[in-house]
Design an enzyme around this catalytic site. Sequence first.
Site, mmCIF file in Angstrom:
data_model
loop_
_atom_site.group_PDB
_atom_site.id
_atom_site.type_symbol
_atom_site.label_atom_id
_atom_site.label_comp_id
_atom_site.label_asym_id
_atom_site.label_seq_id
_atom_site.Cartn_x
_atom_site.Cartn_y
_atom_site.Cartn_z
ATOM 1 N N TYR A 93 41.599 60.094 38.480
ATOM 2 C CA TYR A 93 42.955 60.366 38.482
ATOM 3 C C TYR A 93 43.485 61.185 39.942
ATOM 4 O O TYR A 93 42.478 61.944 40.146
ATOM 5 C CB TYR A 93 43.748 60.885 37.462
ATOM 6 C CG TYR A 93 43.242 62.395 37.091
ATOM 7 C CD1 TYR A 93 44.182 63.583 37.496
ATOM 8 C CD2 TYR A 93 42.481 62.685 36.195
ATOM 9 C CE1 TYR A 93 43.939 64.557 37.303
ATOM 10 C CE2 TYR A 93 41.933 64.066 36.074
ATOM 11 C CZ TYR A 93 43.009 64.888 36.530
ATOM 12 O OH TYR A 93 42.642 66.271 36.158
ATOM 13 N N CYS A 94 44.653 61.281 40.275
ATOM 14 C CA CYS A 94 45.157 62.151 41.335
ATOM 15 C C CYS A 94 46.554 62.542 40.970
ATOM 16 O O CYS A 94 46.763 62.777 39.786
ATOM 17 C CB CYS A 94 45.096 61.081 42.781
ATOM 18 S SG CYS A 94 46.261 59.817 42.825
ATOM 19 N N LYS A 95 47.243 62.702 41.903
ATOM 20 C CA LYS A 95 48.757 63.124 41.566
ATOM 21 C C LYS A 95 49.765 61.753 40.950
ATOM 22 O O LYS A 95 50.091 62.260 39.959
ATOM 23 C CB LYS A 95 49.445 63.605 42.812
ATOM 24 C CG LYS A 95 50.745 64.106 42.397
ATOM 25 C CD LYS A 95 51.639 64.733 43.653
ATOM 26 C CE LYS A 95 52.905 65.037 43.224
ATOM 27 N NZ LYS A 95 53.836 65.888 44.522
ATOM 28 N N ILE A 122 48.135 62.711 37.119
ATOM 29 C CA ILE A 122 48.479 63.795 36.458
ATOM 30 C C ILE A 122 49.932 63.995 36.397
ATOM 31 O O ILE A 122 50.570 64.610 35.389
ATOM 32 C CB ILE A 122 48.138 65.159 37.306
ATOM 33 C CG1 ILE A 122 47.912 66.460 36.399
ATOM 34 C CG2 ILE A 122 48.448 65.406 38.614
ATOM 35 C CD1 ILE A 122 46.773 66.533 35.478
#
Length: 134
Positions: A93-95, A122
Site C-alpha cells: 500500500y501507499c497513500k 493508508i
Amino acid sequence: MKILKTMTFLFVMATVLSCQNGKAKNVEQEIIELIVVSDLQKQNTESIQLVDVRTPREVEQGMILGAQNMDYMGDDFLEQTESLDKSEPVYIYCKSGGRSARAAKKLRDAGFTKVYDIDGGITAWNKAGYETVK
C-alpha cells in the site's frame, strides 16, 4: 490484389497480437489483485508480508501495524524487497493507490507470485477508522 492481401495479412496479425495482449492482462490480474481495507483488516497484519511503499517522511504520520517501509521512490526499492519471500503473498500500500500499483508491477516483474494492492491505501485504512502505529 496485392493491397488486399497485404491488408488481410495486417488484419490477421493485429488480431493475433491483440489476443496475446489479452492473455498477458489476464496473467497480470491473477498475480496482482486489488484488495479492500476491510479484507486486510481481517488478516493478522503482523504475520503477513505487508509493505508500505511511501516515503519515510509520510510513514512518520503512521503506518499499519506489522508493515515494513520500503520506499518506492528510493533508488534501492528492489534491493529492499530482496528480504521478502517471493513465493508468499505480499500486501502492498501507499497513500492512495498510485505508487502501490506501480510498485506491485515491479514486484511482479521481479518474480513475486502473488501481490495484493490495497485499494485506497493508508487513506482508505484511516477513513475506515482502523488504527495505525508510529
